[in-house]
Write a protein that holds these residues in place. Structure first.
Motif, mmCIF file in Angstrom:
data_model
loop_
_atom_site.group_PDB
_atom_site.id
_atom_site.type_symbol
_atom_site.label_atom_id
_atom_site.label_comp_id
_atom_site.label_asym_id
_atom_site.label_seq_id
_atom_site.Cartn_x
_atom_site.Cartn_y
_atom_site.Cartn_z
ATOM 1 N N UNK A 289 -0.725 -1.930 21.108
ATOM 2 C CA UNK A 289 0.621 -2.313 20.467
ATOM 3 C C UNK A 289 0.752 -2.118 19.214
ATOM 4 N N UNK A 290 -0.523 -1.928 18.877
ATOM 5 C CA UNK A 290 -0.441 -1.380 17.739
ATOM 6 C C UNK A 290 0.053 0.188 17.254
ATOM 7 N N UNK A 291 -0.991 0.976 18.661
ATOM 8 C CA UNK A 291 -1.497 2.380 17.913
ATOM 9 C C UNK A 291 0.448 3.020 18.302
ATOM 10 N N UNK A 292 1.134 2.105 19.472
ATOM 11 C CA UNK A 292 2.539 2.747 19.739
ATOM 12 C C UNK A 292 3.361 2.553 18.659
ATOM 13 N N UNK A 293 3.853 1.317 17.887
ATOM 14 C CA UNK A 293 3.970 0.598 16.460
ATOM 15 C C UNK A 293 3.784 2.301 15.733
ATOM 16 N N UNK A 294 2.889 2.188 15.727
ATOM 17 C CA UNK A 294 2.053 3.560 15.270
ATOM 18 C C UNK A 294 2.877 4.769 14.834
ATOM 19 N N UNK A 295 3.135 5.114 16.447
ATOM 20 C CA UNK A 295 3.851 5.891 16.935
ATOM 21 C C UNK A 295 5.127 6.139 16.086
ATOM 22 N N UNK A 296 5.813 5.053 16.061
ATOM 23 C CA UNK A 296 6.849 4.817 16.202
ATOM 24 C C UNK A 296 7.248 5.176 14.200
ATOM 25 N N UNK A 297 6.522 4.943 13.828
ATOM 26 C CA UNK A 297 6.158 5.252 12.256
ATOM 27 C C UNK A 297 6.174 6.496 12.618
ATOM 28 N N UNK A 298 5.529 7.458 12.547
ATOM 29 C CA UNK A 298 5.329 8.626 12.875
ATOM 30 C C UNK A 298 6.645 9.379 12.943
ATOM 31 N N UNK A 299 6.970 8.784 13.936
ATOM 32 C CA UNK A 299 8.589 9.480 14.401
ATOM 33 C C UNK A 299 9.509 9.259 13.159
ATOM 34 N N UNK A 300 9.541 7.625 12.866
ATOM 35 C CA UNK A 300 10.853 7.971 11.811
ATOM 36 C C UNK A 300 9.940 8.588 10.126
ATOM 37 N N UNK A 301 8.952 9.284 10.485
ATOM 38 C CA UNK A 301 8.140 9.954 9.217
ATOM 39 C C UNK A 301 9.020 11.672 9.023
ATOM 40 N N UNK A 302 8.797 11.687 10.288
ATOM 41 C CA UNK A 302 9.757 13.197 10.914
ATOM 42 C C UNK A 302 11.193 12.668 9.881
ATOM 43 N N UNK A 303 11.380 12.017 10.047
ATOM 44 C CA UNK A 303 13.407 11.559 9.402
ATOM 45 C C UNK A 303 13.209 10.865 7.437
ATOM 46 N N UNK A 304 12.191 11.129 6.649
ATOM 47 C CA UNK A 304 12.306 10.200 5.371
ATOM 48 C C UNK A 304 13.079 10.610 4.586
ATOM 49 N N UNK A 305 14.343 11.048 5.149
ATOM 50 C CA UNK A 305 15.343 11.476 4.294
ATOM 51 C C UNK A 305 16.385 9.705 4.080
ATOM 52 N N UNK A 306 15.881 9.100 5.634
ATOM 53 C CA UNK A 306 16.867 8.388 5.884
ATOM 54 C C UNK A 306 16.045 6.777 5.956
ATOM 55 N N UNK A 307 17.129 5.671 5.421
ATOM 56 C CA UNK A 307 16.145 4.837 4.755
ATOM 57 C C UNK A 307 15.945 3.802 6.197
ATOM 58 N N UNK A 308 16.119 4.611 6.968
ATOM 59 C CA UNK A 308 16.124 3.709 8.513
ATOM 60 C C UNK A 308 16.080 4.064 9.736
ATOM 61 N N UNK A 309 15.428 4.512 11.149
ATOM 62 C CA UNK A 309 15.897 4.797 12.370
ATOM 63 C C UNK A 309 15.527 3.995 13.544
ATOM 64 N N UNK A 310 16.165 4.025 14.286
ATOM 65 C CA UNK A 310 15.690 3.030 15.290
ATOM 66 C C UNK A 310 15.660 4.198 16.477
ATOM 67 N N UNK A 311 13.718 3.725 16.899
ATOM 68 C CA UNK A 311 13.136 4.204 18.238
ATOM 69 C C UNK A 311 13.254 3.603 19.004
ATOM 70 N N UNK A 312 13.962 3.868 20.454
ATOM 71 C CA UNK A 312 13.520 3.953 21.131
ATOM 72 C C UNK A 312 11.794 3.614 22.434
ATOM 73 N N UNK A 313 11.169 2.598 22.624
ATOM 74 C CA UNK A 313 10.560 2.807 22.726
ATOM 75 C C UNK A 313 9.821 2.596 24.426
#
Length: 371
Positions: A289-313
């Motif tokens: 689960x921690x590895x999956x959340x880390x991938x969600x953060x990695x995905x969000x880091x692709x869009x750091x100009x945005x305050x939030x993103x919703x990741x479908x995991x």
């Protein structure tokens, strides 16, 4: 952002998203001005207060905004699926107009229009995540122009099950969960195929089992662009397919919503049920689960100009793997879901702005890019 900083939300007045954000802002002692999407979409000159903080919300759920973004062309009936490429072009033009207004006013945009443009181009989004090594299903390299080309491409790569998605779509509009085995074809989708061949959004998921019907749907969708994603077998709990939406705010995944379905489409607006994210975490195990959340953060880091993103995991059916299905620009409508501090998605975003966490997130990302 102080109490005196002008706070503007670009949205559709009266929309539930705008209402929920205004409620959170008022609770924090902030007043919100709404800049209607209709003004941007219509090409009107817009002005922002000097030094404003500006949130861009979804232009959806407003037929007039939809029509204006599509521009000239055949008028669409309510719920009709058509003209996605024209809508996307109109969106980018409107976002460009907003960017210019923000520059003139010295305003801060909480969603980078360039990020939004990528997030509404599923192929561009896939490429960006792939460059960051985010786990995601493979996609067809070729872009099929019709059903015959799709069938040939699937045969060439040996894929029997895929998701076919309009490249500029959202909220499962036009999505098909497709299974092709020899002469047998099956597509599970919320698309309603009318007698005259037009396609409509529906809240009822249906199954098409004839190649003629499936070909008709794909042929209608293909001119606006398709993304074909290899099927990722998802985990099941209590006899139902499950996945999760993870909201990442300034680099922190604080809100998680489980989604549970009898079939392959888990979107909640299609009548599916909320699942239990705690049960998913327990079944997956803390390390995975921690590895999956880390991938969600990695995905969000692709869009750091945005305050939030919703990741479908998605969690694999073997409970060992995970994959990101896609990332959503406006994935924060999560009523009743709070983070560990008891903040809903909108209050949490305002907290991240006022405490400087969003600014720090952007700064760290900029330093990472320049390193």
């Amino acid at each position: 952002m102080s109490h005196t900083t002008p706070l503007v939300v670009v949205g559709n007045p009266g929309n539930r998203r705008v209402g929920a954000f205004r409620t959170a802002a008022h609770a924090a002692g902030l007043r919100v001005r709404v800049l209607p999407w209709r003004e941007l979409a219509a090409g009107e000159e817009v002005a922002l207060p000097g030094g404003a903080t500006v949130r861009i919300d979804s232009p959806g759920e407003d037929s007039e905004v939809d029509r204006l973004l599509r521009g000239a062309g055949r008028p669409l009936d309510h719920g009709e699926i058509s003209g996605g490429a024209a809508w996307y072009a109109g969106l980018r033009t409107a976002l460009g107009r907003l960017t210019a207004a923000a520059r003139r006013a010295g305003a801060t945009l909480l969603n980078d229009p360039a990020d939004i443009a990528v997030l509404f181009d599923k192929r561009a989004g896939h490429r960006r995540l792939a460059a960051a090594r985010v786990a995601q299903p493979a996609i067809l390299d070729t872009v099929p122009g019709d059903w015959a080309q799709l069938r040939t491409a699937l045969s060439d790569v040996g894929w029997a099950r895929v998701f076919v998605k309009p490249v500029h779509g959202s909220s499962a509009s036009g999505v098909l969960a497709l299974h092709v085995h020899g002469r047998r074809v099956q597509a599970v989708t919320s698309v309603e195929l009318a007698g005259d061949g037009r396609l409509f959004n529906s809240l009822r998921v249906r199954t098409y089992r004839t190649e003629r019907e499936v070909a008709s749907i794909v042929d209608r969708l293909a001119p606006d662009g398709l993304l074909v994603q290899r099927w990722f077998p998802k985990a099941g709990l209590l006899g139902r397919v499950v996945d999760v939406r993870v909201l990442v705010i300034a680099g922190e995944p604080g809100h998680v919503v489980g989604r549970s379905s009898d079939g392959p489409l888990t979107n909640l607006h299609l009548g599916n049920r909320r699942g239990d994210p705690a049960a998913v975490r327990a079944a997956f195990g803390p390390r995975r689960w921690a590895a999956a959340l880390a991938d969600c953060v990695r995905a969000a880091r692709c869009f750091t100009g945005s305050l939030h993103v919703g990741v479908d995991l998605m969690i694999g059916s073997d409970w060992r793997r995970h994959a990101v299905a896609e990332v959503n620009a406006f994935g924060d409508l999560l009523p009743g879901v709070c983070d560990a501090a008891g903040r809903d998605s909108y209050a949490a975003q305002l907290h991240a702005i006022r405490t400087g966490r969003f600014a720090a997130w952007r700064t760290r990302a900029a330093m990472g890019r320049s390193a």
